[in-house]
Design a protein around this motif. Structure first.
Motif, PDB file in Angstrom:
ATOM      1  N   GLY A  20       0.824  -1.122  -0.048  1.00 52.22           N
ATOM      2  CA  GLY A  20       0.063   0.025   0.112  1.00 52.22           C
ATOM      3  C   GLY A  20       0.724   1.380   0.035  1.00 52.22           C
ATOM      4  O   GLY A  20       0.407   2.383  -0.518  1.00 52.22           O
ATOM      5  N   CYS A  21       2.020   1.092   0.704  1.00 51.98           N
ATOM      6  CA  CYS A  21       3.113   2.467   0.805  1.00 51.98           C
ATOM      7  C   CYS A  21       3.367   2.755  -0.494  1.00 51.98           C
ATOM      8  O   CYS A  21       3.824   4.121  -1.003  1.00 51.98           O
ATOM      9  N   TYR A  22       3.446   1.836  -1.663  1.00 58.15           N
ATOM     10  CA  TYR A  22       3.753   2.006  -3.030  1.00 58.15           C
ATOM     11  C   TYR A  22       2.664   2.233  -3.936  1.00 58.15           C
ATOM     12  O   TYR A  22       2.843   1.746  -5.172  1.00 58.15           O
ATOM     13  N   ARG A  26      -5.316  -2.640  -2.279  1.00 54.06           N
ATOM     14  CA  ARG A  26      -5.819  -3.373  -0.964  1.00 54.06           C
ATOM     15  C   ARG A  26      -4.594  -3.369   0.107  1.00 54.06           C
ATOM     16  O   ARG A  26      -3.593  -3.274  -0.298  1.00 54.06           O
ATOM     17  N   PRO A  27      -5.225  -3.292   1.380  1.00 54.03           N
ATOM     18  CA  PRO A  27      -4.272  -3.174   2.342  1.00 54.03           C
ATOM     19  C   PRO A  27      -3.670  -4.465   2.923  1.00 54.03           C
ATOM     20  O   PRO A  27      -4.180  -5.179   3.875  1.00 54.03           O
ATOM     21  N   PRO A  30      -0.761  -3.710   6.414  1.00 52.24           N
ATOM     22  CA  PRO A  30      -1.075  -2.477   7.132  1.00 52.24           C
ATOM     23  C   PRO A  30      -0.053  -1.947   8.005  1.00 52.24           C
ATOM     24  O   PRO A  30       0.205  -0.929   8.325  1.00 52.24           O
ATOM     25  N   ASN A  31       0.351  -3.124   8.881  1.00 51.56           N
ATOM     26  CA  ASN A  31       1.659  -2.572   9.830  1.00 51.56           C
ATOM     27  C   ASN A  31       2.852  -2.183   8.817  1.00 51.56           C
ATOM     28  O   ASN A  31       3.632  -1.177   9.303  1.00 51.56           O
ATOM     29  N   LEU A  32       3.220  -2.785   7.710  1.00 53.40           N
ATOM     30  CA  LEU A  32       4.264  -2.458   7.008  1.00 53.40           C
ATOM     31  C   LEU A  32       4.132  -1.015   6.601  1.00 53.40           C
ATOM     32  O   LEU A  32       4.808  -0.255   6.209  1.00 53.40           O
ATOM     33  N   ASP A  33       2.857  -0.836   5.817  1.00 57.04           N
ATOM     34  CA  ASP A  33       2.370   0.457   5.548  1.00 57.04           C
ATOM     35  C   ASP A  33       2.631   1.575   6.571  1.00 57.04           C
ATOM     36  O   ASP A  33       3.025   2.657   6.207  1.00 57.04           O
ATOM     37  N   ASN A  38       5.613   6.412   8.929  1.00 58.31           N
ATOM     38  CA  ASN A  38       6.310   7.113  10.247  1.00 58.31           C
ATOM     39  C   ASN A  38       7.635   6.997   9.926  1.00 58.31           C
ATOM     40  O   ASN A  38       8.357   7.319  10.905  1.00 58.31           O
ATOM     41  N   GLY A  39       8.209   6.259   9.147  1.00 58.75           N
ATOM     42  CA  GLY A  39       9.719   6.431   9.093  1.00 58.75           C
ATOM     43  C   GLY A  39      10.564   6.836   7.763  1.00 58.75           C
ATOM     44  O   GLY A  39       9.728   7.602   7.384  1.00 58.75           O
ATOM     45  N   VAL A  40      11.504   6.271   7.218  1.00 53.86           N
ATOM     46  CA  VAL A  40      11.988   6.614   6.096  1.00 53.86           C
ATOM     47  C   VAL A  40      11.587   5.711   4.947  1.00 53.86           C
ATOM     48  O   VAL A  40      12.066   4.475   5.197  1.00 53.86           O
ATOM     49  N   ARG A  41      11.063   5.731   4.152  1.00 54.20           N
ATOM     50  CA  ARG A  41      10.595   5.257   2.899  1.00 54.20           C
ATOM     51  C   ARG A  41      11.350   5.641   1.537  1.00 54.20           C
ATOM     52  O   ARG A  41      11.252   6.761   1.322  1.00 54.20           O
TER      53      ARG A  41
END
Length: 167
Positions: A20-22, A26-27, A30-33, A38-41
């Motif tokens: 999802g972060c990319y 669909r989620p 969700p924890n990785l997203d 909240n971090g550096v992506r």
């Protein structure tokens, strides 16, 4: 702001287009997203190689595979003339921890010298059972060591790699 703690996660054979972060709709993770929010992506990255051993040595050294020369199963261990990220961070006062997939010695294996500079380099759980172990490992290292100074925790997880035998 003080020296930051660093968590470096290597997820084996995980497709960017399914996160999802990319942009995946669909989620699925969700924890990785949330961690990515909240971090550096990194938005743009290039793999220097198509398989685990040389790519992880590149990740941990910043060197191209043809420079660090750990490219094949019969490669010699990483030359001591090259420093690993953990060795650099120790010079800046970091406590360093690695929790690596037990079954995949090519990505996190000490046999090739990837354990250098770590205060603790621990083989994790078996295939398809690494994520619960990893969560506990990361949480405990930051909880137990963050007050002593900055921490670098590196984990290599291959639950998404074959053989696919989920518990």
């Amino acid at each position: 702001m003080g020296t930051p703690h660093i968590l470096l996660i290597s997820l084996e054979t995980l497709r960017r287009d399914h996160l999802g972060c990319y942009g995946h709709a669909r989620p699925l993770m969700p924890n990785l997203d949330r961690l990515a929010r909240n971090g550096v992506r990194f938005r743009d990255s290039v793999a220097n190689c198509g398989w685990t051993l040389p790519q992880h040595m590149t990740l941990l050294t910043g060197l191209y595979p043809l420079t660090h020369r750990v490219t094949l199963f019969d490669s010699a261990p990483l030359s001591t003339r090259w420093k690993l990220l953990a060795e650099h961070l120790k010079e800046y006062g970091y406590r360093t921890f690695a929790g690596v997939s037990q079954r995949n010695h090519f990505g996190g294996g000490a046999v090739f010298g990837s354990d250098r500079g770590f205060d603790e380099h621990v083989p994790g759980a078996e295939y398809n059972q690494h994520m619960p172990w990893t969560e506990e490992f990361v949480t405990e290292r930051f909880r137990d060591h963050h007050e002593a100074g900055p921490c670098f925790v590196y984990v290599h997880v291959n639950d998404s790699h074959e053989p696919f035998v989920p518990p």
